[in-house]
Motif scaffolding. Structure first.
Motif, short mmCIF file in Angstrom:
data_model
loop_
_atom_site.label_atom_id
_atom_site.label_comp_id
_atom_site.label_asym_id
_atom_site.label_seq_id
_atom_site.Cartn_x
_atom_site.Cartn_y
_atom_site.Cartn_z
N ASP A 139 -41.28 -8.65 -31.10
CA ASP A 139 -40.39 -7.13 -30.93
C ASP A 139 -41.13 -7.19 -29.41
O ASP A 139 -41.19 -7.56 -29.05
N ARG A 140 -39.56 -6.39 -28.50
CA ARG A 140 -39.47 -6.40 -27.23
C ARG A 140 -41.27 -6.06 -26.42
O ARG A 140 -41.81 -6.89 -26.04
N ASP A 141 -41.81 -5.39 -27.36
CA ASP A 141 -43.21 -4.40 -27.05
C ASP A 141 -44.30 -5.97 -26.95
O ASP A 141 -45.53 -6.21 -25.91
N GLY A 142 -43.94 -6.26 -28.49
CA GLY A 142 -44.68 -7.81 -28.69
C GLY A 142 -44.62 -8.88 -27.12
O GLY A 142 -45.88 -9.45 -26.92
N ARG A 158 -49.19 -10.48 -7.91
CA ARG A 158 -48.01 -10.21 -8.22
C ARG A 158 -47.20 -10.41 -9.62
O ARG A 158 -45.94 -10.03 -9.13
N VAL A 159 -47.90 -9.22 -10.47
CA VAL A 159 -46.40 -9.63 -11.98
C VAL A 159 -46.99 -9.26 -12.32
O VAL A 159 -48.50 -8.04 -13.21
N ALA A 160 -46.61 -7.45 -11.88
CA ALA A 160 -46.67 -5.81 -12.43
C ALA A 160 -45.59 -5.80 -13.80
O ALA A 160 -45.03 -6.71 -14.35
N ASN A 161 -46.50 -5.24 -14.70
CA ASN A 161 -45.91 -4.72 -16.15
C ASN A 161 -44.72 -4.68 -16.12
O ASN A 161 -43.48 -5.15 -16.82
N THR A 162 -44.38 -3.56 -15.12
CA THR A 162 -43.10 -3.09 -14.75
C THR A 162 -41.85 -4.24 -14.74
O THR A 162 -40.95 -4.32 -14.99
N THR A 163 -42.10 -5.16 -14.08
CA THR A 163 -41.61 -6.56 -13.69
C THR A 163 -41.35 -7.67 -14.87
O THR A 163 -40.51 -8.61 -15.65
N ASP A 167 -38.17 -8.02 -16.94
CA ASP A 167 -37.87 -9.68 -17.03
C ASP A 167 -37.28 -10.29 -18.75
O ASP A 167 -36.45 -10.60 -19.41
N ILE A 168 -38.53 -9.52 -19.89
CA ILE A 168 -37.78 -9.69 -21.24
C ILE A 168 -36.46 -8.93 -21.37
O ILE A 168 -35.35 -8.67 -22.50
N ALA A 169 -36.63 -7.33 -21.25
CA ALA A 169 -34.95 -6.73 -21.10
C ALA A 169 -33.59 -7.26 -21.03
O ALA A 169 -32.68 -7.98 -21.66
N LYS A 205 -35.38 -3.37 -37.87
CA LYS A 205 -36.08 -1.99 -36.77
C LYS A 205 -35.72 -1.91 -35.57
O LYS A 205 -35.18 -3.46 -35.22
N LYS A 206 -35.42 -1.11 -35.29
CA LYS A 206 -35.26 -0.88 -33.82
C LYS A 206 -35.76 -2.55 -33.00
O LYS A 206 -37.38 -2.11 -33.04
N ASP A 207 -35.42 -2.60 -32.49
CA ASP A 207 -35.54 -3.99 -30.83
C ASP A 207 -36.73 -4.77 -31.81
O ASP A 207 -37.75 -4.95 -31.63
#
Length: 319
Positions: A139-142, A158-163, A167-169, A205-207
């Motif tokens: 799943d996406r969060d995993g 320089r690896v932010a969680n948002t980045t 990228d996974i999206a 399930k979703k995602d």
């Protein structure tokens, strides 16, 4: 313990560059043509990516950056020097005016583009997902949690969680078509050509998603042979033999990148002698399962097998 490029001390991760846009139909050809038009100029970078590129490509500034990113990641073009952009042999083989598939009408082309994106460690998420992720479903969060932890474990700067999240999206949208809705038209839902490969499917399930393992009927023997030689040249360039285990399980191997089962790889290797005219041979002598090569490992030799897939295979949608 996992091994491979991602676990080397000097590895530099890449989680950005695509501006959140997955690869789209027509982008690689458009970029190839523009670079080919200007590459006689040794300082053509501005001509390719300058302000007029927005009008020339008919997209916004961020999308121009994304097109450039995907063309480089797919090894269609390269930037060998700060101010120059050049087409590559692989790009010319496919997209030149007399290339094999300028308009990406053959399934083999999609497999080859996937190989360029996922078999090399340049694109961290792509390489890690296909070569190191330990399960079939995810799943996406995993994925976000695992890659974030990997970045922390190796102190990648320089690896932010948002980045990583973005990228996974983008990774998922590259391989899984979005369902059309009131806000998303059919064209947007099929925005990435690699969704046609069916390598990842949405489940339950979703995602929730799963990798689709097993035989790949649209992957030609020529493309497989190219991938095998390309992998071999990086994995054990000076070796005259390559074990079944390496072909199947090593990071960046055909077995990993194409999501094969063991029987699928065995079937492919068993016909190598016939496919390559003896240049590559499958051997099970003395209990050792391995490929033996009677050909030099270089880019030209590897690329030489690709045209075989375009001689007899119909284009997509053509009987």
């Amino acid at each position: 313990m996992a091994r491979g490029p991602l676990y080397q001390g000097k590895y530099k991760p890449q989680f950005s560059g695509h501006e959140t846009f997955p690869l789209r139909y027509g982008w690689l050809k458009k970029v190839f043509d523009r670079v080919a038009e200007t590459e006689q100029d040794p300082r053509n970078r501005t001509a390719c990516w300058g302000d007029d590129a927005i009008a020339r490509f008919g997209v916004g500034k961020n999308m121009v950056a994304s097109m450039r990113h995907w063309a480089k990641a797919a090894r269609i073009i390269e930037e060998p020097e700060p101010n120059s952009v050049r087409t590559k042999k692989f790009g010319r083989l496919l997209f030149a005016p007399k290339g094999l598939d300028p308009f990406m009408e053959y399934p083999t082309t999609l497999w080859l583009i996937h190989w360029q994106l996922a078999a090399y460690a340049d694109k961290t998420t792509w390489f890690w997902a296909f070569s190191h992720y330990p399960a079939i479903t995810f799943d996406r969060d995993g994925l976000i949690k695992r890659l974030t932890q990997l970045a922390k474990d190796h102190a990648w700067s320089r690896v932010a969680n948002t980045t990583i999240k973005n990228d996974i999206a983008c990774f998922i949208r590259t391989y899984v078509a979005r369902q059309p809705s009131g806000k998303t038209g059919h064209d947007d839902a099929l925005e990435s050509p690699l969704t046609e490969l069916g390598l990842i499917k949405a489940v339950g399930k979703k995602d929730g998603f799963r990798f689709v393992r097993g035989p790949k009927s649209t992957l030609g023997d020529g493309a497989f042979t190219y991938a095998l030689m390309d992998f071999w040249s990086r994995y054990a360039r000076n070796a005259s033999t390559l074990s079944f285990e390496a072909v199947m399980y090593a990071p960046g191997s055909p077995g990993r990148v194409f999501q094969f089962e063991e029987n699928d790889v065995a079937d492919r290797l068993a016909i190598l002698d016939e496919v390559t005219g003896g240049a590559l041979q499958w051997s099970e002598t003395a209990g050792l399962k391995q490929v033996v090569r009677n050909i030099e490992l270089n880019e030209q030799n590897a690329l030489s097998w690709i045209p075989h897939d375009y001689d007899a295979v119909p284009r997509k949608g053509v009987a």
